[in-house]
Design an enzyme around this catalytic site. Structure first.
Site, PDB file in Angstrom:
ATOM      1  N   SER A 185       0.792  -1.221   0.000  1.00 22.75           N
ATOM      2  CA  SER A 185       0.000   0.000   0.000  1.00 22.75           C
ATOM      3  C   SER A 185       0.825   1.272   0.000  1.00 22.75           C
ATOM      4  O   SER A 185       0.333   2.322  -0.393  1.00 22.75           O
ATOM      5  CB  SER A 185      -0.933   0.007   1.207  1.00 22.75           C
ATOM      6  N   HIS A 213      -6.072  -3.952  -0.607  1.00 23.61           N
ATOM      7  CA  HIS A 213      -5.979  -2.849  -1.564  1.00 23.61           C
ATOM      8  C   HIS A 213      -6.230  -3.314  -2.990  1.00 23.61           C
ATOM      9  O   HIS A 213      -5.647  -2.767  -3.934  1.00 23.61           O
ATOM     10  CB  HIS A 213      -4.613  -2.173  -1.481  1.00 23.61           C
ATOM     11  N   LYS A 244     -12.398  -0.562   2.712  1.00 24.47           N
ATOM     12  CA  LYS A 244     -11.769   0.191   1.625  1.00 24.47           C
ATOM     13  C   LYS A 244     -12.737   0.292   0.453  1.00 24.47           C
ATOM     14  O   LYS A 244     -13.717   1.026   0.520  1.00 24.47           O
ATOM     15  CB  LYS A 244     -10.414  -0.418   1.289  1.00 24.47           C
TER      16      LYS A 244
END
Ligand SMILES: *Cc1c(COP(=O)(O)O)cnc(C)c1O
Length: 407
Positions: A185, A213, A244
């Site tokens: 990330s 991610h 996320k």
């Protein structure tokens, strides 16, 4: 003693402040979105370039509606852990939906992906086993591994020679688990999953991927890094977050082989000893997965906007890490320069955040931006213009108006 502790902490805080390393939290007074209002600016609207809101679902009306309906139907909280009286049928529905989406056998929900990673290793591995971990893996993986008794091996980020060396050294252990983030990330780069899976297969090891991610926006249907490489069936354990791309509220999961998930329900401590997820959150997450699965249009815009930003910043001479991920890290090296650029850009009503040691290695400070499907071409153009101005401003400051190479 209490006074001594407080003095020590005060000293630490002063030092952080003096070294300009103190993290100051921006208060948002609007919903999370591509454009947000900040309290520090008197509620003025800024362009948000640092949320994990990759698909722009954090404030999506369909998610809000699902949560509202669920609040009316299911109430607010569960007031229990799953195995006592905290399992609502929406928990099982979400676990099944995640398994369908990720093409796995079963899924277990946690309060967060941090909890999922913290509970996983200790439950599955002991001193007869080995775990081999990428050096850039997320803090929660590092902590989870610390909590288990397995022999630990570490390889430099994506270094397949070091991974193979570790696999060779670990070959006499009972179970060997190779662990990697799907996407790292701080750098916006993907794990070399094809080679990791190849090597693991050759040495009889299992593979775990934390795809926080990636799920929702990478690979076909947004199924994540394994799907991007067609390796869905070679990854034994997937962890991920609902915090996320999938709506961004909170919650995490472990998905994979049925026996692994069943065992975690019996033994994973953050599952056994922490409250179950709010039902309204789960109902909205079901909608988020539908939107992600059918989100080709969102992903097309995300790819185009990412390309626009990465291309223009590289052309300006900025050092941009990674190649195609919507995490766009602009490496400045110097922490002070990262802060200066971030301040300059915020003065133009664009929120970006500088990262420095200890979040990234010393001398590798950066501004990490994150593109969202909720951004349009005009938004991204504004960012590019602001960075170009910041570059000129810094150069004029450093060299008294002399024009020269890019930053
Ligand atoms: C964000 C992140 C986590 C933590 O997820 P939460 O659900 O917020 O706890 C874990 N692993 C990785 C790789 C992440 O990027």
């Amino acid at each position: 003693m209490r006074q001594q502790l407080c003095e020590r902490l005060n000293g630490g805080l002063h030092e952080l402040s003096w070294r300009k390393l103190l993290k100051v939290e921006q208060e948002i007074v609007s919903p999370q979105s591509a454009h947000i209002q900040l309290r520090s600016l008197g509620g003025r609207e800024v362009l948000n370039m640092c949320a994990n809101n990759y698909l722009g679902l954090s404030n999506h009306p369909a998610l809000q509606q699902a949560a509202r309906t669920a609040l009316d139907r299911h109430g607010f909280g569960m007031s229990s852990v799953r195995f006592i009286c905290g399992t609502h049928s929406v928990h099982r529905a979400l676990e099944k939906r995640l398994s369908d989406y990720l093409l796995t056998e079963d899924t277990i929900l946690f309060g967060s992906c941090f909890d999922a990673n913290a509970g996983l290793f200790e439950a599955l591995l002991d001193a007869e086993d080995a775990v081999i971990s990428d050096s850039l893996n997320h803090a929660s993986i590092i902590d989870g591994i610390r909590l288990c008794k397995a022999k630990r091996f570490r390889y430099a980020n994506n270094d397949m020679e070091e991974l193979e060396r570790a696999l060779r050294e670990a070959r006499h252990f009972r179970t060997v688990l190779v662990v990697t983030d799907g996407v790292f990330s701080m750098d916006g780069i993907a794990a070399n999953l094809p080679e990791i899976c190849d090597l693991a297969k050759r040495y009889g090891a299992l593979v775990m991927v934390d795809d926080s991610h990636a799920v929702g926006f990478i690979g076909p249907g947004g199924r994540g890094t394994p799907a991007r490489y067609g390796l869905e069936h070679q990854v034994d354990i997937l962890t991920g977050t609902l915090g996320k791309a999938l709506g961004g509220a909170s919650g995490g999961y472990v998905s994979g082989r049925r026996e692994i998930v069943e065992w975690l329900r019996q033994r994973a401590r953050p599952y056994l000893f922490s409250n179950s997820l709010m039902p309204a959150l789960c109902e909205a997450s079901l909608v988020a997965i539908d939107l992600a699965e059918n989100g080709d249009d969102l992903r097309r815009n995300l790819v185009a906007r990412t390309h626009q930003l990465r291309g223009a910043l590289s052309n300006l001479g900025f050092k941009v890490s990674g190649s195609d991920h919507p995490i766009v890290p602009v490496i400045t090296g110097d922490a002070g320069i990262a802060v200066q650029i971030a301040d300059f850009v915020l003065a133009r009503d664009i929120l970006v955040v500088p990262f420095s040691y200890p979040v990234v290695p010393e001398g590798a400070a950066r501004i990490r931006m994150q593109v969202s499907a909720a951004h349009n071409a005009v938004d991204i153009e504004r960012v590019i213009v602001a960075f170009r101005s910041a570059q000129m401003y810094l150069k004029s400051g450093a060299r008294q108006g002399e024009r020269g190479e890019p930053l």
